[in-house]
Design an enzyme around this catalytic site. Structure first.
Site, PDB file in Angstrom:
ATOM      1  N   ASP A 155       0.858  -1.173   0.000  1.00 51.49           N
ATOM      2  CA  ASP A 155       0.000   0.000   0.000  1.00 51.49           C
ATOM      3  C   ASP A 155       0.905   1.237   0.000  1.00 51.49           C
ATOM      4  O   ASP A 155       2.110   1.142   0.235  1.00 51.49           O
ATOM      5  CB  ASP A 155      -0.897  -0.030   1.243  1.00 51.49           C
ATOM      6  CG  ASP A 155      -1.821   1.172   1.325  1.00 51.49           C
ATOM      7  OD1 ASP A 155      -2.345   1.573   0.273  1.00 51.49           O
ATOM      8  OD2 ASP A 155      -1.998   1.715   2.422  1.00 51.49           O
ATOM      9  N   PHE A 202     -14.293  20.867  -4.570  1.00 53.61           N
ATOM     10  CA  PHE A 202     -13.420  19.879  -5.191  1.00 53.61           C
ATOM     11  C   PHE A 202     -14.182  18.583  -5.461  1.00 53.61           C
ATOM     12  O   PHE A 202     -15.057  18.189  -4.694  1.00 53.61           O
ATOM     13  CB  PHE A 202     -12.244  19.590  -4.253  1.00 53.61           C
ATOM     14  CG  PHE A 202     -11.423  18.395  -4.647  1.00 53.61           C
ATOM     15  CD1 PHE A 202     -10.349  18.554  -5.510  1.00 53.61           C
ATOM     16  CD2 PHE A 202     -11.716  17.134  -4.161  1.00 53.61           C
ATOM     17  CE1 PHE A 202      -9.585  17.460  -5.875  1.00 53.61           C
ATOM     18  CE2 PHE A 202     -10.958  16.039  -4.518  1.00 53.61           C
ATOM     19  CZ  PHE A 202      -9.886  16.206  -5.384  1.00 53.61           C
ATOM     20  N   LYS A 247      -7.128  -5.290  -4.949  1.00 53.62           N
ATOM     21  CA  LYS A 247      -5.825  -5.595  -4.367  1.00 53.62           C
ATOM     22  C   LYS A 247      -5.670  -7.099  -4.164  1.00 53.62           C
ATOM     23  O   LYS A 247      -4.637  -7.685  -4.511  1.00 53.62           O
ATOM     24  CB  LYS A 247      -5.657  -4.865  -3.031  1.00 53.62           C
ATOM     25  CG  LYS A 247      -5.519  -3.356  -3.136  1.00 53.62           C
ATOM     26  CD  LYS A 247      -5.256  -2.739  -1.766  1.00 53.62           C
ATOM     27  CE  LYS A 247      -5.086  -1.217  -1.860  1.00 53.62           C
ATOM     28  NZ  LYS A 247      -4.739  -0.616  -0.562  1.00 53.62           N
ATOM     29  N   ASP A 299      -1.388  -0.946   6.038  1.00 52.75           N
ATOM     30  CA  ASP A 299      -1.616  -0.428   7.384  1.00 52.75           C
ATOM     31  C   ASP A 299      -3.087  -0.197   7.700  1.00 52.75           C
ATOM     32  O   ASP A 299      -3.404   0.229   8.809  1.00 52.75           O
ATOM     33  CB  ASP A 299      -0.865   0.887   7.573  1.00 52.75           C
ATOM     34  CG  ASP A 299      -1.456   2.008   6.732  1.00 52.75           C
ATOM     35  OD1 ASP A 299      -1.873   1.733   5.589  1.00 52.75           O
ATOM     36  OD2 ASP A 299      -1.521   3.158   7.216  1.00 52.75           O
ATOM     37  N   ASP A 315      -6.432  -2.892   3.360  1.00 55.09           N
ATOM     38  CA  ASP A 315      -5.337  -3.774   2.958  1.00 55.09           C
ATOM     39  C   ASP A 315      -5.493  -5.190   3.500  1.00 55.09           C
ATOM     40  O   ASP A 315      -4.690  -6.070   3.170  1.00 55.09           O
ATOM     41  CB  ASP A 315      -3.992  -3.209   3.447  1.00 55.09           C
ATOM     42  CG  ASP A 315      -3.739  -1.806   2.946  1.00 55.09           C
ATOM     43  OD1 ASP A 315      -3.963  -1.568   1.747  1.00 55.09           O
ATOM     44  OD2 ASP A 315      -3.342  -0.945   3.753  1.00 55.09           O
TER      45      ASP A 315
END
Length: 1273
Positions: free
Chosen positions: A396, A541, A860, A880, A884
Site C-alpha cells: 500500500d 473539489f 488488491k 496499514d 489492505d
C-alpha cells in the site's frame, strides 16, 4: 451444539435486506441478527481436548505414528517395545496442544477485552452502561469524545452545530486525517433529549451486511416520511470519535456483521513452500518405506523356504504357519522398525526452530521504533522460512510508504522559485536539519514548528511584494479548513486533508493567518491587520474537477475568484493569450521526460519579467518560443505573462523532478453584474432535482475561465525514513515491488519516483488508462511489444509445470532494459477479466516496478491472487489499514504497519512493525537466516535418520530377515530425543553464513532462496544417496572389523551386543562430525550441545549397561557389561575413527571441488568475510539517491467531495471561540496546537505531536538513514 464448538445448525438463509426498528428489541430479535459480541477463538474448556486431538490427527505424520502404535500392540509383529513410539508421540501431541492452547488463550483475552468495553445504551428510557457484547441491533447508544465506535451506527444527533461529528478512520484505512459525518435534520432535532430519543421509533431498511467501506444504501422512515441514507450518515465500527463531545447512534450491524469484521474475511491456514514440499517428500518416503518392507518380506519368504526348515526343530512355527504368512508378519514388523525414516521428532523440532526464529524477530532492537515504542512482532510462528523466499512484494502507499504528513517545501511566485538555498558561488546546497531556518519572530501567530530555509521569501513578504502577498492571500482564503482557538493565540486547524493543512499553515507563518470563518465570511490577519472577506461561493473539489475555487468580496468591495488545483487542470483554464502555450508546454513536459529546460533561457525570461521593463522583447520572445516550442501573440502585456507562465512551468518541472506534489494557483477579478446573474443561476442549479451535478459543473466551467496564474506550490507527501534505500535494497535482491493504492494516478506516480521505485534510468514507464476492454488490451500488447518485440504467444508457460488443478505456470521472461507499469483502477478491472488476465500478468511481470492506482480492496486481493495463481513464487503483502486486509490475507505472507492507531491490518497480519524500512531487515536478515537454517536442518535431519534406518536394512540380510534390530532398543528411543536433538537444534537456531551487515552489503545472497536452491527434491535425493553410502560404511566396516576378532585377553568379541554398541557409536560420531561440517557459525552453545550430546551418550550407555540396571529390570536392560567390555579395546576405537573418516571424506572432497570450480554467491561472500576479518569493516556509507526525474507532477488533492457545501451552509460551525486580539502586537507566539514534522511544514490533522524526543535510545545499524531532528524540540 455450538457449545461444543461445532455448528450443526442449518445455515441461515441469505439476507437480502435488513429491517430495523429503533428502540424495539422484540421486533429486531425476530430476525435473529448477530449480537455485537465477536469471537476469534477456536476452543473452550470442554471442546479443547477432543477438537485439538482431532485436528492433530488430521496430519498424516501423527496418524501414521498412531497406526504404528496399534501395530506395536500386536505381539506377533512387534519387535520393538511400545514406549519407543508412545514417548515421542505423546511429546509431540503435548507440545503442539500447549502451543495451540496458548494461542487460543490469547485470542480469548483479546475477545474479552473488546467485548467487555463499556458503552451507554438507551434502555427503558434511561442511559445504562452496558458491555459491548450486550448491545443489540436497533439499540440507541451514546458515544463520547475519543471513544471507539461500538458498532456500525446510523448517526442520529451530536453535540456539534447541525449534527456534525468528526471521526478518525485510522483503524479502517490507515489515514489519520479527520473525516466529517452528518446526521439527518429530522433525527438531529432529537439532540440529547433522552425522552425524545426513547420515543423515536424510526424504521430503517438497508443493505445486508457486506464489506464495502465506501458505500451504504438505505432509507429511514420516520413520521410517515422516507429519507435517503448514504455513507455520510454512517459511523463504522473501528472509527474513533474526535473533537465531538457526544453523539447518539442507532445500531445497524453488530459484531461479525459490521463492515470492519466483514473485511477481516475468513482466516486461511497458511503453509510455507517448505511445508508443501515436505508433504510431497513424506508421501514419497512412505512409498519407499513400503518398497523396502516388501523386499525384506520377500527375502524372509525365500529364507523360510530355503533355510528356515533347519530351525523348526528347536524353533517350531506357531500353528504350522507357512513361509507366506511369516513374510506377511515380517512386512509389518519392518514397517515398525524402519519407521524412523519419518521420525515424529522432526515435527517437534520444526516447531521449536520456528518459535525460536520468531523470538529473534520480536527481540530485534534494530526493528524497534522508539518514537512510538513499537517493537516488531511475529504474530505467527509457522511462516519464518517463507520470508527468505519472497519474490513479489505488494505494498500500500498511504501510511505504508509515506507518513501521510504533508510538508510545504517550495513555491514559485511570479516566475521566481523559492525554497532552495545557495552558497556564494551559486551552487545549490542540500538542506539538512542543521541548516539555518527562517526567523518568523516578526509574526506572533506563526507556528513554531514550521521550518523554511529560503530567507528570500520572507524578505519578499516584508517588502510587500504584491504578487507574493496575493499568493499567500489565496492560500489563506481558498480552502475548507476550520480553525479553533481555545486560548488566545493558540490556533488549531482541522482539515479533512493534510494537503490543505500544510498550505494554510504555510500562509499562516508568512503573515496571512486564517483565524475563523462563518457561513458567509472568512476572517484572516494580513501582516498584523485583521481583514474579513465575504464568502460568496465555494466551487467544491471532486475527483473529476481536481481543483477548488472560492469567490470572495474584499473589505474594499472587490470581487475575486481564487482557484487552486492540479497544475494540468489549471493551465487549461488560463487566459486565452497563453492557452496555446500552456497546451503545448504541458504536452511537451508530459511527452518528453528526458528533456530539461536550459537554465540560460529561463534566466533570460526571468530578467525580462523581474525588471518590469521589456528589453529586447522580440529576442526574449524568440527564446521563450524556442524553449516551449510554441508561437504566441507578441503583444507586450501578453508577452510578459507568457514569459512569467513559462518560468512557472520550469519551476513546476523542477519541483516534479524532486518528487514533490505540485499545485497551481490562479485568480481572476469578477464583474459585479455578471456575478449577480451567475449567482442566480447557481442557486437554481443547486436546488434542481434533476441533473444537479451536471448543471453545477457547467456553471463552474463557465466562471473558472481566463484565470491569471499566481504561482505554484510544492508539497512533499513525506516518505517514511529509509523507504528509497529499502526499495533499492530489495530490488538488488531481485524482489519485485508492486504498489497497490487507492490514490490518484498523479500522486501514485509521484511517490513512485520519490521512493526510487520508478527511476529516470528506466527505458520506459507504460501508462495503462484505457476506458474499454479493447483499449486496455491494445495498450498492454503495445507495452509487451516494446519490451520484447519478438514475444511469442506459445512461449508463455513453462513446459510440464502445473500448479494445483491443471493451472499452468507462467515462466519468467528476460527483457533488455528496465521498465515500469502504471495502471489505474478502471483499466485494472478490465485487465483482471479472465480473457485478459494473462496478458496483464505477462506484461506486468516483465516490468521492474508496477503501480496500480485507484484500486479497491477487492482488486488488491485479486492482483495478489493472480500472481499466486500463475507464478510459482512466494508473495508478501504489506499495508496499514482495513482496506489492505484482503490482500494481506491472500498473500503468502501478510505484514501490517503498526505505530499509528490503525490496527486492523496488524490484527490480520503474520508480522508487524512500525516502519516500512524494517521490511529489508525482516527479509534480507531474518527471512534469509530462517530459510537457510530450516533447509540445513531438514537436509541434516533426513541424512541422520536415513543413515540410521538404512543400517537396519543391510542388517536384515544377515539376520535371516527376522526383523531383529541392529541397535539397542534404548538407543532407538533416545537417538532422536536426546543424542542428536540438541546439536541440530543449536545449528538451526544459531547458525548464520554471514552476519547482518554483510547481508545488507550483498543483497544477492537472498536470490538462492527464491530459486529453492537450499532444499528441493534434488537436494533431498542427494541427501538420500549420501545416507545410503554412509549406512553401507557404518554397517560393513564394523561388521568386517569384528568378524573373527578376539579381545586382548583372547576372548571372543564378535557377539551381537558388542556389534550393536560399536555400530551405534560409529553412527553417532559420524553424524556429529557431519553436523560440524554443516555449521558455518560456531557458538559456545553449539559447541556445548555437540560435545555434551556425546558425553550424554556415553554416560547413559554405561548406566544402562551396568549391573545395577540389569538386576533391577533384566528384560528392559539386557546389554549387561557390553559397554565396559567393548569400549576398552583399541581396535574398537580404531574402527570408530576409520568409519567416521570414510563417512565424511566424500563430503569434504565434493565441497572442496565445488568451491574451487563452481562457487556459489554464498561461497564468494564468505571468502570476502574471511579476508575482511584481518581489517575492520568500514562504516556503511549512505548513498544519496538523486531524484532527478523531469517528468510532470500533477497535484491531486486527498480531498473528499462535499466539504464546500458544509462550509457555506454553516453546519460545520463550532462554538464561539474566546475573545482574541485584532493585531500581532498583543498576541504571543503559539507553542502548542498544530504539529508539523521535519524540516518543513508537516501537517497533522489530529493535532497530536508528531515528533517526541526519545532520550538515550541506542543507535542501530539504520544509521545509514538520515535522522531528522526537529529544532523546535
Amino acid at each position: 451444539m455450538s457449545f461444543f464448538g461445532l455448528d450443526w445448525v442449518r445455515k441461515k438463509e441469505r439476507e437480502l435486506e435488513r429491517k430495523i426498528r429503533a428502540n424495539d428489541r422484540e421486533y429486531n430479535l425476530s430476525f435473529k441478527y448477530a449480537t455485537n459480541a465477536i469471537k476469534t477463538s477456536k476452543y473452550n474448556f470442554f471442546t479443547f481436548l477432543p477438537l485439538n486431538l482431532f485436528e492433530q490427527f488430521q496430519r498424516i505424520a501423527n496418524a501414521y505414528f498412531l497406526f504404528l502404535l496399534v501395530l506395536q500392540a500386536i505381539p506377533q509383529i512387534s519387535s520393538l517395545s511400545w514406549f519407543t513410539t508412545v514417548v515421542p508421540l505423546l511429546l509431540v501431541l503435548t507440545v503442539t496442544a500447549a502451543k495451540d492452547a496458548t494461542d487460543d488463550i490469547n485470542r480469548h483475552r483479546s475477545d474479552n477485552q473488546v467485548n467487555n468495553r463499556k458503552v451507554q445504551v438507551l434502555i427503558d428510557r434511561k442511559l445504562r452502561s452496558e458491555k459491548w457484547m450486550d448491545v443489540q441491533v436497533g439499540d440507541i447508544i451514546k458515544l463520547e469524545n475519543n471513544q471507539f465506535v461500538t458498532a456500525d451506527l446510523l448517526l442520529l444527533s451530536s453535540s456539534e452545530p447541525l449534527n456534525l461529528v468528526y471521526i478518525e478512520t485510522a483503524e479502517l484505512d490507515g489515514e489519520t486525517n479527520l473525516k466529517v459525518r452528518q446526521a439527518l435534520p429530522v433525527t438531529g432535532d432529537l439532540g440529547d433529549d433522552i425522552e425524545k430519543l426513547a420515543d423515536f421509533n424510526g424504521e430503517v431498511i438497508c443493505e445486508p451486511p457486506n464489506n464495502r467501506l465506501d458505500r451504504f444504501t438505505g432509507t429511514l422512515t420516520c413520521a410517515s416520511q422516507k429519507y435517503s441514507l448514504d455513507n455520510e450518515k454512517i459511523l463504522l465500527r473501528g472509527c474513533t470519535l474526535r473533537n465531538t463531545e457526544w453523539c447518539f447512534g442507532l445500531v445497524l450491524f453488530g459484531g461479525p456483521e459490521t463492515k470492519l469484521m466483514q473485511n477481516c474475511g475468513k482466516t486461511t491456514f497458511k503453509r510455507t513452500s517448505v511445508d508443501r514440499l515436505m508433504n510431497v517428500l513424506v508421501l514419497c518416503i512412505f512409498g519407499f518405506l513400503a518398497f523396502m518392507c516388501t523386499i525384506l518380506a520377500i527375502g524372509n519368504c525365500f529364507w523360510e523356504l530355503n533355510d528356515g526348515s533347519q530351525f523348526t526343530v528347536f524353533l517350531p512355527r506357531q500353528d504350522d504357519n507357512g513361509a507366506a504368512f511369516s513374510a506377511f508378519l515380517t512386512f509389518w514388523s519392518y514397517v515398525i522398525i524402519l519407521n524412523t525414516v519419518v521420525p515424529i521428532s522432526l515435527y517437534v523440532s520444526v516447531e521449536i526452530i520456528r518459535l525460536g526464529n520468531s523470538f529473534y524477530i520480536d527481540w530485534d532492537r534494530k526493528m524497534y521504533y522508539a518514537r512510538n515504542d513499537t517493537p516488531a512482532e511475529a504474530r505467527t510462528t509457522t511462516l519464518n522460512e517463507e520470508l527468505g523466499q519472497i519474490k513479489y512484494v505488494f505494498s500500500d502507499k498511504t501510511g505504508t510508504l509515506t507518513q501521510n504528513i504533508m510538508t510545504f517545501n517550495k513555491c514559485s511566485i511570479n516566475g521566481k522559485s523559492y525554497g532552495d538555498v545557495y552558497d556564494y558561488t551559486g551552487q545549490r546546497l542540500e538542506i539538512s536539519e542543521h541548516k539555518e531556518t527562517v526567523d518568523f519572530s516578526f509574526n506572533p501567530l506563526a507556528d513554531p514548528r514550521f521550518a523554511f530555509h529560503d530567507h528570500a521569501l520572507v524578505e519578499a513578504v516584508k517588502l510587500e511584494n504584491p504578487e507574493v502577498h496575493a499568493f499567500f492571500r489565496l492560500l489563506a482564503l481558498c480552502h475548507t479548513v476550520m480553525a479553533e482557538e481555545k486560548k488566545e493565540g493558540e490556533l488549531f486547524y482541522q482539515a479533512q486533508s493534510p494537503d490543505e493543512g500544510s498550505l494554510v499553515t504555510a500562509a499562516r507563518n508568512f503573515g496571512f493567518v486564517f483565524r475563523s470563518r462563518t457561513p458567509d465570511s472568512i476572517s484572516i490577519v494580513e501582516m498584523g491587520k485583521p481583514r474579513s472577506y465575504e464568502l460568496l461561493a465555494i466551487l467544491d473539489f471532486n475527483n473529476v474537477r481536481k481543483r477548488m475555487s472560492v469567490i470572495v468580496r474584499s473589505p474594499e468591495g472587490k470581487l475575486s475568484l481564487y482557484c487552486k488545483g492540479a497544475d494540468t487542470i489549471v493551465y487549461e483554464r488560463l487566459h486565452q493569450s497563453c492557452s496555446k502555450l500552456m497546451d503545448v508546454t504541458t504536452e511537451h513536459l508530459n511527452m518528453h521526460p528526458n528533456v530539461h529546460l536550459p537554465h540560460p533561457a529561463v534566466d533570460t525570461t526571468l530578467d525580462v519579467v523581474h525588471r518590469g521593463v521589456i528589453q529586447k522583447p522580440f529576442a526574449a520572445l524568440e527564446v521563450c518560443v524556442r524553449v516551449c516550442v510554441c508561437v504566441c501573440v507578441p503583444t507586450c502585456a501578453m508577452f510578459v505573462h507568457v514569459h512569467y507562465v513559462c518560468a512557472c512551468c520550469f519551476a513546476l518541472q523542477e519541483f516534479a523532478g524532486e518528487g514533490l506534489r505540485t499545485l497551481a494557483l490562479a485568480y481572476k477579478d469578477l464583474d459585479e453584474e455578471y456575478f449577480s446573474q451567475w449567482k442566480q443561476r447557481h442557486y437554481e442549479a443547486s436546488t434542481a432535482l434533476d441533473d444537479r451535478e451536471d448543471k453545477l459543473e457547467q456553471l463552474y466551467e463557465e466562471i473558472e475561465k481566463d484565470l491569471l496564474l499566481l504561482g505554484a506550490t510544492a508539497i512533499e507527501d513525506k516518505l517514511q525514513d529509509g523507504v528509497p534505500q529499502t526499495i533499492e535494497q530489495l530490488s538488488k535482491a531481485d524482489i519485485k515491488i508492486w504498489v497497490l493504492t487507492g490514490d490518484k494516478q498523479e500522486t501514485a506516480e509521484n511517490i513512485g519516483y520519490s521512493c526510487n521505485l520508478l527511476r529516470e534510468e528506466m527505458n520506459e514507464v507504460f501508462i495503462i488508462s484505457g476506458n474499454s476492454p479493447e483499449d486496455v488490451r491494445q495498450e498492454l500488447r503495445n507495452a509487451l511489444t516494446s519490451m520484447k518485440p519478438n514475444a511469442a504467444e506459445d512461449s508463455v508457460f513453462l513446459q510440464e509445470r502445473t500448479l494445483g488443478k491443471g493451472v499452468k505456470v507462467i515462466r519468467d521472461e528476460v527483457v533488455n532494459g528496465e521498465y515500469g507499469l502504471v495502471i489505474n483502477g478502471h483499466s485494472l478491472a478490465y485487465a483482471l477479466e479472465r480473457s485478459m488476465e494473462l496478458d496483464f500478468l505477462r506484461t506486468a511481470c516483465m516490468c521492474k516496478a508496477v503501480i496500480c492506482c485507484r484500486v479497491t480492496p477487492l482488486q488488491k486481493a485479486q492482483v495478489v491472487e493472480l500472481v499466486k495463481k500463475y507464478k510459482q513464487v512466494v508473495t508478501l503483502a504489506i499495508g496499514d489499514g482495513a482496506n489492505d486486509v484482503s490482500m494481506i490475507k491472500v498473500a503468502h505472507i501478510g505484514v501490517g504497519i503498526s505505530g499509528q492507531e490503525g490496527m486492523q491490518a496488524v490484527l490480520s497480519s503474520d508480522y508487524s512493525f512500525a516502519q516500512f524500512r524494517f521490511l529489508q531487515r525482516l527479509l534480507l536478515v531474518h527471512g534469509r537466516w530462517s530459510y537457510l537454517r530450516m533447509c540445513k536442518f531438514l537436509r541434516y535431519f533426513f541424512y541422520k535418520n536415513f543413515t540410521f534406518t538404512f543400517v537396519h536394512f543391510w542388517y536384515a540380510f544377515f539376520c535371516g530377515f527376522s526383523a531383529q534390530t541392529v541397535y539397542d532398543e534404548w538407543f532407538i528411543t533416545l537417538y532422536n530425543l536426546m543424542y542428536t536433538a540438541l546439536p541440530v537444534l543449536g545449528m538451526s537456531l544459531f547458525d548464520q553464513d554471514v552476519n547482518d551487515v554483510w547481508s545488507f552489503q550483498h543483497p544477492q545472497l537472498y536470490v538462492p532462496g527464491q530459486l529453492n536452491l537450499y532444499f528441493s527434491k534434488t537436494a533431498f535425493f542427494k541427501c538420500a544417496l549420501h545416507s545410503c553410502y554412509s549406512s553401507l560404511v557404518l554397517f560393513f566396516i564394523p561388521y568386517a572389523a569384528m568378524h573373527d576378532t578376539v579381545r586382548d585377553d583372547g576372548k571372543d568379541v564378535a557377539d551381537y551386543q558388542s556389534f550393536a554398541l560399536l555400530t551405534q557409536t560409529c553412527l553417532l560420531f559420524a553424524v556429529s562430525i557431519q553436523l560440524g561440517l554443516e555449521m558455518s557459525y560456531w557458538t559456545a552453545v553449539n559447541t556445548f550441545f555437540v560435545l555434551g550430546s556425546l558425553v550424554m551418550y556415553f554416560a547413559v550407555t554405561f548406566t544402562m549397561y551396568s549391573n545395577g540396571m540389569f538386576l533391577a529390570l533384566p528384560s528392559a536392560f539386557p546389554f549387561i557389561g557390553t559397554g565396559r567390555n567393548s569400549l576398552n579395546q583399541p581396535n574398537v576405537w580404531l574402527t570408530i575413527f576409520l568409519t567416521s573418516i570414510l563417512c565424511v571424506l566424500p563430503v569434504v572432497t565434493y565441497r572442496f571441488l565445488l568451491i574451487q570450480l563452481c562457487p556459489t554467491i554464498n561461497d564468494k561472500v564468505m571468502f570476502k568475510v574471511r579476508q575482511a576479518k584481518a581489517t575492520p569493516l568500514p562504516p556503511p556509507r549512505r548513498t544519496r539517491i538523486r531524484r532527478t526525474s523531469s517528468r510532470r507532477s500533477g497535484y491531486a488533492f486527498s480531498h473528499t467531495q462535499g466539504y464546500g457545501d458544509l462550509v457555506t451552509s454553516g453546519w460545520f460551525l463550532r462554538r464561539p471561540g474566546v475573545a482574541r486580539s485584532s493585531g500581532f502586537a498583543h498576541v504571543g507566539r503559539t507553542t502548542t496546537g498544530f504539529s508539523p514534522m521535519g524540516r518543513s511544514a508537516g501537517y497533522s490533522p489530529t493535532g497530536r505531536p508528531q515528533n517526541v524526543k526519545v532520550q538515550d535510545v541506542e543507535v542501530t545499524s539504520l544509521q545509514m538513514y538520515r535522522t531528522i531532528r526537529d529544532p523546535a524540540l
